[in-house]
Design a protein around this motif. Structure first.
Motif, PDB file in Angstrom:
ATOM      1  N   ASN A 117      46.208  47.490  40.164  1.00 28.86           N
ATOM      2  CA  ASN A 117      46.319  48.598  41.102  1.00 28.86           C
ATOM      3  C   ASN A 117      46.353  49.910  40.326  1.00 28.86           C
ATOM      4  N   TYR A 118      45.414  50.794  40.635  1.00 28.58           N
ATOM      5  CA  TYR A 118      45.310  52.076  39.946  1.00 28.58           C
ATOM      6  C   TYR A 118      45.470  53.203  40.953  1.00 28.58           C
ATOM      7  N   ASN A 119      45.733  54.388  40.459  1.00 25.06           N
ATOM      8  CA  ASN A 119      45.797  55.579  41.295  1.00 25.06           C
ATOM      9  C   ASN A 119      44.630  56.470  40.885  1.00 25.06           C
ATOM     10  N   MET A 120      43.519  56.334  41.598  1.00 27.49           N
ATOM     11  CA  MET A 120      42.300  57.079  41.271  1.00 27.49           C
ATOM     12  C   MET A 120      42.279  58.416  42.005  1.00 27.49           C
ATOM     13  N   ARG A 121      41.554  59.354  41.448  1.00 28.55           N
ATOM     14  CA  ARG A 121      41.390  60.664  42.063  1.00 28.55           C
ATOM     15  C   ARG A 121      40.436  60.546  43.259  1.00 28.55           C
ATOM     16  N   GLU A 122      40.897  61.036  44.385  1.00 32.33           N
ATOM     17  CA  GLU A 122      40.035  61.040  45.570  1.00 32.33           C
ATOM     18  C   GLU A 122      38.859  61.981  45.333  1.00 32.33           C
ATOM     19  N   GLY A 123      37.711  61.623  45.831  1.00 29.46           N
ATOM     20  CA  GLY A 123      36.518  62.442  45.655  1.00 29.46           C
ATOM     21  C   GLY A 123      35.708  62.053  44.439  1.00 29.46           C
ATOM     22  N   GLY A 124      36.227  61.147  43.634  1.00 26.48           N
ATOM     23  CA  GLY A 124      35.500  60.722  42.445  1.00 26.48           C
ATOM     24  C   GLY A 124      34.694  59.456  42.698  1.00 26.48           C
ATOM     25  N   ASN A 125      34.051  58.982  41.649  1.00 26.81           N
ATOM     26  CA  ASN A 125      33.259  57.751  41.703  1.00 26.81           C
ATOM     27  C   ASN A 125      33.674  56.851  40.550  1.00 26.81           C
ATOM     28  N   ILE A 126      33.453  55.555  40.737  1.00 25.97           N
ATOM     29  CA  ILE A 126      33.815  54.567  39.733  1.00 25.97           C
ATOM     30  C   ILE A 126      32.630  53.638  39.488  1.00 25.97           C
ATOM     31  N   GLN A 127      32.498  53.178  38.248  1.00 27.73           N
ATOM     32  CA  GLN A 127      31.464  52.203  37.904  1.00 27.73           C
ATOM     33  C   GLN A 127      32.161  51.023  37.223  1.00 27.73           C
ATOM     34  N   LEU A 128      31.768  49.816  37.604  1.00 27.18           N
ATOM     35  CA  LEU A 128      32.348  48.592  37.065  1.00 27.18           C
ATOM     36  C   LEU A 128      31.421  47.963  36.034  1.00 27.18           C
ATOM     37  N   GLN A 129      32.019  47.211  35.106  1.00 28.95           N
ATOM     38  CA  GLN A 129      31.251  46.448  34.121  1.00 28.95           C
ATOM     39  C   GLN A 129      32.023  45.162  33.833  1.00 28.95           C
ATOM     40  N   ASN A 130      31.319  44.063  33.624  1.00 27.59           N
ATOM     41  CA  ASN A 130      31.955  42.786  33.325  1.00 27.59           C
ATOM     42  C   ASN A 130      31.990  42.511  31.828  1.00 27.59           C
ATOM     43  N   ALA A 131      33.050  41.814  31.419  1.00 23.34           N
ATOM     44  CA  ALA A 131      33.170  41.331  30.041  1.00 23.34           C
ATOM     45  C   ALA A 131      34.121  40.146  30.048  1.00 23.34           C
ATOM     46  N   ARG A 132      34.103  39.396  28.966  1.00 23.61           N
ATOM     47  CA  ARG A 132      35.102  38.363  28.722  1.00 23.61           C
ATOM     48  C   ARG A 132      35.833  38.773  27.453  1.00 23.61           C
ATOM     49  N   TYR A 133      37.057  38.283  27.301  1.00 22.01           N
ATOM     50  CA  TYR A 133      37.875  38.681  26.164  1.00 22.01           C
ATOM     51  C   TYR A 133      38.282  37.442  25.375  1.00 22.01           C
ATOM     52  N   ASP A 134      38.045  37.496  24.066  1.00 23.26           N
ATOM     53  CA  ASP A 134      38.427  36.423  23.156  1.00 23.26           C
ATOM     54  C   ASP A 134      39.727  36.826  22.471  1.00 23.26           C
ATOM     55  N   GLY A 135      40.824  36.156  22.812  1.00 28.73           N
ATOM     56  CA  GLY A 135      42.127  36.488  22.259  1.00 28.73           C
ATOM     57  C   GLY A 135      42.237  36.252  20.760  1.00 28.73           C
ATOM     58  N   GLU A 136      41.460  35.308  20.223  1.00 26.39           N
ATOM     59  CA  GLU A 136      41.518  35.037  18.783  1.00 26.39           C
ATOM     60  C   GLU A 136      40.918  36.179  17.970  1.00 26.39           C
ATOM     61  N   THR A 137      39.775  36.686  18.395  1.00 26.65           N
ATOM     62  CA  THR A 137      39.116  37.770  17.659  1.00 26.65           C
ATOM     63  C   THR A 137      39.519  39.145  18.188  1.00 26.65           C
ATOM     64  N   ARG A 138      40.184  39.173  19.366  1.00 30.43           N
ATOM     65  CA  ARG A 138      40.575  40.414  20.036  1.00 30.43           C
ATOM     66  C   ARG A 138      39.362  41.300  20.306  1.00 30.43           C
ATOM     67  N   LYS A 139      38.277  40.676  20.764  1.00 27.40           N
ATOM     68  CA  LYS A 139      37.050  41.418  21.051  1.00 27.40           C
ATOM     69  C   LYS A 139      36.499  41.021  22.412  1.00 27.40           C
ATOM     70  N   PHE A 140      35.761  41.973  22.991  1.00 27.01           N
ATOM     71  CA  PHE A 140      35.053  41.697  24.235  1.00 27.01           C
ATOM     72  C   PHE A 140      33.770  40.928  23.951  1.00 27.01           C
ATOM     73  N   ILE A 141      33.390  40.104  24.891  1.00 32.46           N
ATOM     74  CA  ILE A 141      32.105  39.417  24.871  1.00 32.46           C
ATOM     75  C   ILE A 141      31.375  39.904  26.124  1.00 32.46           C
ATOM     76  N   TYR A 142      30.280  40.604  25.915  1.00 27.91           N
ATOM     77  CA  TYR A 142      29.533  41.171  27.029  1.00 27.91           C
ATOM     78  C   TYR A 142      28.384  40.239  27.398  1.00 27.91           C
ATOM     79  N   PRO A 143      28.103  40.123  28.705  1.00 25.58           N
ATOM     80  CA  PRO A 143      26.950  39.308  29.098  1.00 25.58           C
ATOM     81  C   PRO A 143      25.656  39.999  28.687  1.00 25.58           C
ATOM     82  N   GLU A 144      24.645  39.223  28.454  1.00 24.01           N
ATOM     83  CA  GLU A 144      23.315  39.781  28.150  1.00 24.01           C
ATOM     84  C   GLU A 144      22.362  39.405  29.269  1.00 24.01           C
ATOM     85  N   PRO A 145      21.759  40.336  29.944  1.00 23.00           N
ATOM     86  CA  PRO A 145      21.965  41.783  29.811  1.00 23.00           C
ATOM     87  C   PRO A 145      23.327  42.175  30.391  1.00 23.00           C
ATOM     88  N   ARG A 146      23.813  43.328  29.952  1.00 21.18           N
ATOM     89  CA  ARG A 146      25.088  43.824  30.473  1.00 21.18           C
ATOM     90  C   ARG A 146      24.986  44.062  31.970  1.00 21.18           C
TER      91      ARG A 146
END
Length: 155
Positions: A117-146
């Motif tokens: 739950n976030y408190n976003m500014r009214e009147g703005g826009n948002i863009q989403l992106q998917n990723a997976r997170y590897d806890g061992e390497t502490r890095k995101f894994i992005y789908p191809e294509p993003r």
């Protein structure tokens, strides 16, 4: 070792133990906490959303291998479903057109929805992106294509 050095090391160790306890209690109590991954503040959400299937059916969502991310402008909520039992977390990354960004990490088991739950500014826009997170390497894994959503109205 001088008495002063020993005392400082003891205090330092106690501080680390207390910090670990605070993180453990925070995670156990169901509260989300933030982690900085690759320069993005990610909420480690442990808030399960039991009615998310019904709620997200009417929301704009994006899907990729292992991740579904949706945005509910009625409550400034990001929903993330982990759809792949592979030991990695599903993450719904987001950014606004006014400079804010972050991510909602689903640390629940595969098949479950998490909600941030976030408190976003009214009147703005948002863009989403998917990723997976590897806890061992502490890095995101992005789908191809993003996978990105179009810009979505926050209000």
């Amino acid at each position: 070792m001088s008495r002063s050095t020993h005392w400082k090391k003891s205090l330092s160790s106690a501080g680390i133990g207390i910090a670990a306890l605070v993180v453990s209690v925070t995670a156990f109590s169901g509260q989300a906490f933030a982690e900085n991954v690759e320069g993005i503040e990610v909420d480690d959400s442990v808030v399960s959303s039991e009615n998310a299937e019904a709620v997200t059916a009417a929301l704009p969502c994006i899907a990729s291998t292992g991740v579904i991310t949706c945005f509910d402008k009625a409550g400034d909520k990001v929903y993330v479903k982990d759809t792949k039992a592979d030991g990695k977390s599903a993450v719904g990354l987001w950014r606004t057109d006014y400079g804010r960004s972050g991510g909602c990490r689903n640390k629940l088991t595969a098949g479950k929805w998490a909600q941030c739950n976030y408190n976003m500014r009214e009147g703005g826009n948002i863009q989403l992106q998917n990723a997976r997170y590897d806890g061992e390497t502490r890095k995101f894994i992005y789908p191809e294509p993003r996978v990105y959503s179009p810009w979505l109205s926050i209000n």
